[in-house]
Design a protein around this motif. Structure first.
Motif, PDB file in Angstrom:
ATOM      1  N   PHE A  56     -43.558  -6.552   1.633  1.00  0.00           N
ATOM      2  CA  PHE A  56     -44.674  -5.612   1.642  1.00  0.00           C
ATOM      3  C   PHE A  56     -45.998  -6.363   1.518  1.00  0.00           C
ATOM      4  O   PHE A  56     -46.136  -7.267   0.706  1.00  0.00           O
ATOM      5  CB  PHE A  56     -44.505  -4.627   0.478  1.00  0.00           C
ATOM      6  CG  PHE A  56     -45.648  -3.676   0.285  1.00  0.00           C
ATOM      7  CD1 PHE A  56     -46.040  -2.810   1.293  1.00  0.00           C
ATOM      8  CD2 PHE A  56     -46.341  -3.633  -0.914  1.00  0.00           C
ATOM      9  CE1 PHE A  56     -47.095  -1.929   1.111  1.00  0.00           C
ATOM     10  CE2 PHE A  56     -47.394  -2.755  -1.113  1.00  0.00           C
ATOM     11  CZ  PHE A  56     -47.773  -1.901  -0.090  1.00  0.00           C
ATOM     12  N   GLN A  57     -46.963  -5.980   2.356  1.00  0.00           N
ATOM     13  CA  GLN A  57     -48.317  -6.563   2.361  1.00  0.00           C
ATOM     14  C   GLN A  57     -48.342  -8.040   2.747  1.00  0.00           C
ATOM     15  O   GLN A  57     -49.342  -8.720   2.500  1.00  0.00           O
ATOM     16  CB  GLN A  57     -49.013  -6.360   1.013  1.00  0.00           C
ATOM     17  CG  GLN A  57     -49.317  -4.892   0.720  1.00  0.00           C
ATOM     18  CD  GLN A  57     -50.065  -4.690  -0.581  1.00  0.00           C
ATOM     19  OE1 GLN A  57     -49.905  -5.450  -1.532  1.00  0.00           O
ATOM     20  NE2 GLN A  57     -50.881  -3.645  -0.636  1.00  0.00           N
ATOM     21  N   VAL A  58     -47.283  -8.535   3.362  1.00  0.00           N
ATOM     22  CA  VAL A  58     -47.280  -9.896   3.880  1.00  0.00           C
ATOM     23  C   VAL A  58     -47.530  -9.810   5.388  1.00  0.00           C
ATOM     24  O   VAL A  58     -46.803  -9.123   6.091  1.00  0.00           O
ATOM     25  CB  VAL A  58     -45.934 -10.600   3.611  1.00  0.00           C
ATOM     26  CG1 VAL A  58     -45.961 -12.025   4.170  1.00  0.00           C
ATOM     27  CG2 VAL A  58     -45.625 -10.611   2.127  1.00  0.00           C
ATOM     28  N   PRO A  59     -48.565 -10.469   5.913  1.00  0.00           N
ATOM     29  CA  PRO A  59     -48.824 -10.394   7.354  1.00  0.00           C
ATOM     30  C   PRO A  59     -47.690 -11.012   8.152  1.00  0.00           C
ATOM     31  O   PRO A  59     -46.873 -11.770   7.633  1.00  0.00           O
ATOM     32  CB  PRO A  59     -50.130 -11.178   7.519  1.00  0.00           C
ATOM     33  CG  PRO A  59     -50.210 -12.056   6.324  1.00  0.00           C
ATOM     34  CD  PRO A  59     -49.541 -11.313   5.208  1.00  0.00           C
ATOM     35  N   ASP A  60     -47.655 -10.679   9.441  1.00  0.00           N
ATOM     36  CA  ASP A  60     -46.521 -11.059  10.273  1.00  0.00           C
ATOM     37  C   ASP A  60     -46.266 -12.560  10.261  1.00  0.00           C
ATOM     38  O   ASP A  60     -45.124 -12.996  10.075  1.00  0.00           O
ATOM     39  CB  ASP A  60     -46.751 -10.566  11.705  1.00  0.00           C
ATOM     40  CG  ASP A  60     -45.488 -10.632  12.541  1.00  0.00           C
ATOM     41  OD1 ASP A  60     -44.510  -9.937  12.200  1.00  0.00           O
ATOM     42  OD2 ASP A  60     -45.467 -11.378  13.530  1.00  0.00           O
TER      43      ASP A  60
END
Length: 274
Positions: free
Chosen positions: A23-27
């Motif tokens: 969660f909330q980690v960019p691609d």
């Protein structure tokens, strides 16, 4: 490498009790973080359509060399895909982004109760069979939502992934999960770090010579909860996985139980509609 125990879901599928959340980690960051997690021994990875990082997770899985049958991959159907005829296409789109033939667990992300669309969607998931998802479940469902799903008379969710941490133990929902044979999975198990400075946690960490995060995650595990801690820091990714070399005492468990304060940090499932 730690040996992670599994929880037997109500359809017989085995799910690791400790997984890795993105969660909330960019691609692009998700790829790197998941690669580290897999190298450290994690085999359960939790993502969602709305996170926008399924492709990064998929790249990490492909690069890892870990056999697919050793992995447990969860993703989630977003609110915009609730309603008639959308679930199968939403799952197919997630599988394409993940570059997988199937996921191990597919969850309805939120009930969004302004409409009853989650009920229709649940019936669609129930009709999917096991070719593209080994288990189906829900996330952020309150007891009232579980009651309505159960009243449909079909499959009961295998998992309910909910906000759960020492300051918000979601006890009514956990009890409803237990009543229906649904496994409880905690998102934000560390309350975004807020739980780590509590004296009950710090004291236990000092006694066991572990980190406060390990104490809180161990508290979850001893309660039978599935946890998916998130970090992008390799040392924390590793330590969050190392939960099985110590046991909290009954008094330590009680001291953390007593931190309940009704401190929800996320949206309320009764009112959040996307």
């Amino acid at each position: 490498m730690s040996e992670i125990p599994t929880i037997t879901l109500n359809n017989g599928v085995q799910m690791p009790q400790v997984g890795f959340g993105v969660f909330q980690v960019p691609d692009d960051g998700a790829q790197e973080a998941v690669e580290v997690a897999l190298e450290k021994g994690y085999r359960s990875i939790d993502t969602a359509t709305i996170y926008g990082n399924e492709q990064g997770v998929g790249r990490a899985l492909a690069a890892s060399g870990v056999d697919r049958d050793e992995l447990f991959i969860t993703t989630k159907l977003w609110i915009g895909d609730l309603g008639a005829g959308k679930a199968a296409d939403a799952l197919d789109a997630s599988l394409e982004r993940l570059a997988l033939d199937y996921v191990d667990l597919y969850l309805i992300h939120w009930p969004a109760p302004a409409t009853d669309d989650y009920l229709d969607t649940w019936q669609q998931l129930d009709a999917l069979g096991t070719a593209k998802t080994r288990a189906i479940g829900v996330s952020n469902f309150l007891p009232e939502h579980l009651d309505r799903v159960a009243a449909l008379g079909g499959a009961v969710p295998a998992v309910n992934q909910v906000e759960l941490h020492p300051a918000f133990q979601n006890r009514e929902t956990v009890e409803a999960n237990r009543r229906y044979g649904i496994a409880t999975e905690a998102w934000s198990p560390l309350a975004q770090g807020a739980a780590l400075s509590e004296p009950a946690v710090v004291d236990a960490a000092e006694r066991h010579e572990v980190t406060p995060a390990q104490v809180v995650l161990r508290w979850h595990v001893q309660h039978g909860t599935i946890v998916i801690p998130k970090s992008v820091t390799p040392s924390r990714i590793e330590s969050n996985f190392d939960l099985f070399g110590f046991d909290l005492t009954a008094s330590e468990m009680t001291a953390i139980d007593d931190l309940e304060a009704g401190g929800r940090i996320g949206k309320h499932p009764a009112t959040f509609n996307g």
